[in-house]
Structures are given as structure tokens and as C-alpha cells.
Write an enzyme that holds these catalytic residues in place. Structure first.
Site, PDB file in Angstrom:
ATOM      1  N   SER B  49       1.015  -1.268  -0.027  1.00  0.00           N
ATOM      2  CA  SER B  49      -0.127  -0.011   0.088  1.00  0.00           C
ATOM      3  C   SER B  49       0.835   1.211   0.055  1.00  0.00           C
ATOM      4  O   SER B  49       1.803   1.364   0.993  1.00  0.00           O
ATOM      5  CB  SER B  49      -0.953  -0.070   1.122  1.00  0.00           C
ATOM      6  N   GLU B  50       0.707   2.019  -1.039  1.00  0.00           N
ATOM      7  CA  GLU B  50       1.660   3.292  -1.152  1.00  0.00           C
ATOM      8  C   GLU B  50       1.825   4.229  -0.079  1.00  0.00           C
ATOM      9  O   GLU B  50       2.958   4.912  -0.073  1.00  0.00           O
ATOM     10  CB  GLU B  50       1.622   3.797  -2.488  1.00  0.00           C
ATOM     11  N   ASN B  51       0.876   4.142   0.677  1.00  0.00           N
ATOM     12  CA  ASN B  51       0.905   5.200   1.944  1.00  0.00           C
ATOM     13  C   ASN B  51       2.014   4.362   3.061  1.00  0.00           C
ATOM     14  O   ASN B  51       2.090   5.168   3.974  1.00  0.00           O
ATOM     15  CB  ASN B  51      -0.470   5.365   2.712  1.00  0.00           C
TER      16      ASN B  51
END
Lengths: 226, 222
Positions: B49-51
Site C-alpha cells: 500500500s503506497e501510503n
């Protein structure tokens, strides 16, 4: 290590002056320094440039809002540099109406531009954005047989960040995905204010588990204290 | 007479079969997120998840969410054993550095040259690219996940994208609710179709070059 000052949120907001470039941590409001942002909203400082992953969530007419969203709505930013404004229709409205200058930057490029500013680099080379509008007006550099965009550092005057825990020297630990841009923002600004949920004595955080070294942090603000 | 019925579930089910155990996968917000519900038994992929996390798990029991643990769409999530958290620079180092095997993301338009548009309709909808430009430029294999047609009836598969591009020449696979395509040689190569549609029907209704490959077959997904 020496203790750093612990100030209240309104004193922190008073350190942000009109026209400054403000780097704010958080990802759609997760990991944003809400106490300091509320104080800055109340103070109403204008003409700011915002550097933030996004402009958070704006629910008009009493809907859920968080992060920097209310400051956008109050027109405190004359310029916004972010990767995503899709959950804040007010940012989109201001951009389309020409009221606020909005610069959209790919998220990974934004992270590296901030990191470059904090790490003393003259810029970074990335393939992200080649062949798109994000490449407009940017220099290209060929390395071997690959072409890259030259992306420039993005320094700031003040960073407002959020951490889970600090010691009195300002060493920080973040929590889960609330880390996101916070450590990067802490490296890239002349003045760094960290809002924290817990404060411990110097030496109580295992040096192996410090996420942001204390030398980056100038002031601490306790979350949830008015 | 074949009538088109939008079917997001079949897209998610077909994409879920592409992965093998251990693949690192980023699923975009919306339709691609559904893919996680259909992974075959025994195929454990590592969701990024890019966060800032690897090992993205399912949504928590309602009321048990953690304010500090969300996905890139701000929804509460969990982390699986062995997962970890990191900052946004590390996250996009993982993405840009080619350490993500697959990214599946939604599109407004995708064309036969592998160009993708999904972040902007000038003057109307300008949400920003978020992490999409990095994900599409950096992931090893890019899967465009989309219903085949817009509400107007036009196919989202184009000869040439008209909207501002998210990335040029990066799309490898396209999975719609009528078929599964590979983008190669300046055409959409049909690998599988979903009944009741047929290759002929798909070609007639899509204004793009669609090649029906010799091994092309009807999908066994119903």
C-alpha cells in the site's frame, strides 16, 4: 542530548508567518498534526504555500473533514503543491476558479523532492511522468540508455508533523501508516514542530528504534492539549 | 443478440488468477481492491500500500479500526503477520525501483500503444495523480482493470487516448468485463473472452485494433 522546548499549539501556530512555505505531514489526514492545524486555522495566517501529499478530506455541510482541509477552505494557502486533491472538492473548485494555484506532483516524486531538499541533493532523476503533462517544462537527463526527468528539491520554512512518541530531546517514533511523509518533511524545513501523543524522558526510546533523529526537531507540541 | 451487463466481479476474479504465491502486488482504490477477495486458495501475495506498508490485510471488524492504520484510500485496514511499515520515500523506492511485480489500477482510457489515462478530465475532474504515475512507470507489470464500456456506450479501450496521460507505453495487460487482453505490437491481443460475449462481438464494439490470438479461448469463469 538537550531537551527541546515544549510549546502549546497556538504558540506553534504563531511561528508560521504570512507568505511562508509550510510542509505538513499526513496522508488523507492520517498522521497529520491536527492540534497545530486547528490553532493555525484559528489564527488565520494567509498567503502560505502548502506542501503536503494531499489536501485531506473535505466534507462540505458538516461532513467529515480532517487534516489541512479546513485551512484550504479558509483560503489560507495561496499555493498548494500536492499529489492528490480528489478528496477535497474545495481545492478543486479553487483551482478551477483560479483562486488558488495548485501544482500537482506525482506522489513518489513529491517524496523524493522533499527528501532531496533535506539531504542536500541538487535534485533527483526519475522516469515517473515521462510522456505526460508532469514532464512539461522540466529538464531531461540521459543516463546510459535511459531518459529521466530532473526533479528539483522542495525545501520549506516550517514543517508541521505528527508522531506517536517523542523523548524530551525530540527523537521521534511514528505509528503504523501515520508515518508517511512526516519524516521527510522533518528533514526539509528550517523550523520543525512535532505534535506528539506521548512524551518520555531522554534515553527511554531505544536508539535502534528512533525514526526521526532529534537534531531535526525544534519544538514539541502535546496532542490533545489546548 | 448479446446484451452488455456491467460486471466488476468478473474483472476482479480474472485478475486474481494472474498472480502466483509471493508476488508483490499493489491494488488501486476502487475496483482493483476487490481482487484481494478472489485470490485462489494457496496463493498468498504480498500486498503493498503506497501510503507505507507491506502485508496489507483485510478491513478490521467494524469499530475496531486503528486511526493510524489505513490504506491509500483512507479506509481502515489491518496488517498481516510479517508485514511492515515505512515512510513515503521508502514506499516509492519500492515502487519505482521495480520491486512491485504487479500493479492493478482503474482507467478512464487505455489505448493499444499501452498508454493510460486515469487522473484528469480537464476542466471537469482533476483529482490529481496521487501515486498512479509512479506505480505505472515503476511496477514490472501493469494491469488496467476496467469495465469495457463507459456509460455512454463507448469502449474505454481506444486507438489513442484523448485524455492527459498517466504514463506512456506502460500498460501490459487489460482485464475488462468482456475479455482479457495483452497489449503488444500496437494492438490489444485478446487472450480470453467472457461468455456470453464473443471475439467478433468484442471487435465490433471496440474502436481499436484487437487481434484474436491463436490460443485465445473462452474463459471458464462464469
Amino acid at each position: 542530548m538537550n531537551p527541546i522546548p515544549i510549546i502549546d499549539a497556538s504558540s506553534a501556530a504563531a511561528l508560521v508567518e504570512e507568505g511562508m512555505t509550510l510542509h505538513v505531514g499526513g496522508f488523507l489526514g492520517c498522521g497529520s498534526p491536527d492540534g497545530i492545524l486547528a490553532a493555525l486555522l484559528a489564527r488565520g495566517t494567509r498567503g502560505l504555500t502548502l506542501v503536503c501529499n494531499d489536501t485531506a478530506i473535505w466534507g462540505a455541510k458538516g461532513g467529515r473533514s480532517n487534516g489541512v482541509a479546513a485551512l484550504v477552505a479558509k483560503r489560507q494557502f495561496s499555493r498548494v503543491i500536492a499529489s492528490h486533491i480528489g478528496t477535497n472538492p474545495e481545492t478543486q473548485r479553487q483551482m478551477n476558479a483560479g483562486e488558488t494555484e495548485v501544482v500537482l506532483v506525482p506522489q513518489g516524486t513529491l517524496a523524493e523532492r522533499v527528501r532531496a531538499a533535506g539531504a542536500g541533493l541538487g535534485g533527483v532523476l526519475t522516469a515517473t511522468g515521462l510522456g505526460t503533462e508532469a514532464a512539461d517544462g522540466k529538464g531531461k537527463v540521459t543516463v546510459g540508455d535511459r531518459v529521466f526527468l530532473l526533479e528539483l528539491p522542495l525545501p520549506g520554512d516550517v514543517a508541521l508533523i505528527k508522531a506517536k512518541r517523542a523523548d524530551r530531546a525530540g527523537n521521534l517514533q511514528y505509528s503504523k501508516t501515520a508515518r508517511n511523509f512526516n519524516p521527510l518533511m522533518a528533514s526539509a524545513c528550517a523550523l520543525v514542530i512535532a505534535e506528539v501523543e506521548e512524551l518520555v524522558e531522554i534515553g527511554e526510546i531505544d536508539p535502534e528504534h528512533v525514526h526521526t533523529p532529534s537534531i531535526f526537531v525544534d519544538y514539541l507540541v502535546m496532542a490533545g492539549v489546548k | 443478440m448479446i446484451e452488455y451487463l456491467e460486471n466488476k466481479e468478473i474483472i476482479a476474479r480474472r485478475i486474481a488468477r494472474i498472480f502466483k504465491a509471493g508476488d508483490v502486488v499493489n491494488l488501486g482504490i476502487g475496483l482493483p481492491t476487490l481482487v484481494a477477495n478472489y485470490l485462489p486458495e494457496g496463493v498468498t501475495v504480498v500486498l503493498q500500500s503506497e501510503n507505507g506498508m507491506l502485508g496489507l490485510g483485510p478491513a478490521p471488524v467494524p469499530g475496531q479500526g486503528d486511526k493510524d492504520l489505513t490504506n491509500a484510500g483512507a479506509a481502515p485496514v489491518t496488517i498481516l503477520p510479517g508485514g511492515c511499515f515505512f515512510d513515503s520515500a521508502t514506499s516509492f523506492g519500492i515502487i519505482r525501483g521495480g520491486h512491485v511485480d504487479y500493479t492493478a489500477l482503474g482507467v478512464l482510457e487505455v489505448d493499444q500503444e499501452g498508454n493510460l489515462a486515469n487522473y484528469k478530465i480537464p476542466g471537469k475532474m482533476v483529482p490529481g495523480m496521487g501515486g498512479a504515475m509512479d506505480l505505472v512507470a515503476g511496477s514490472r507489470i501493469v494491469i488496467a482493470a476496467t469495465t469495457h464500456f463507459e456509460k455512454s456506450g463507448a469502449a474505454k479501450l481506444k486507438r489513442r487516448c484523448g485524455l492527459p496521460l498517466t504514463a506512456a507505453h506502460e500498460v501490459d495487460l487489460v482485464v475488462t468485463d468482456v475479455g482479457y487482453f495483452e497489449v503488444m505490437g500496437g494492438a490489444f491481443r485478446l487472450l480470453e473472452w467472457f461468455a456470453p460475449y464473443t471475439p467478433e462481438w468484442i471487435r465490433e464494439r471496440t474502436d481499436a485494433d484487437i487481434e484474436v490470438m491463436s490460443g485465445c479461448r473462452r474463459s471458464d469463469i462464469e
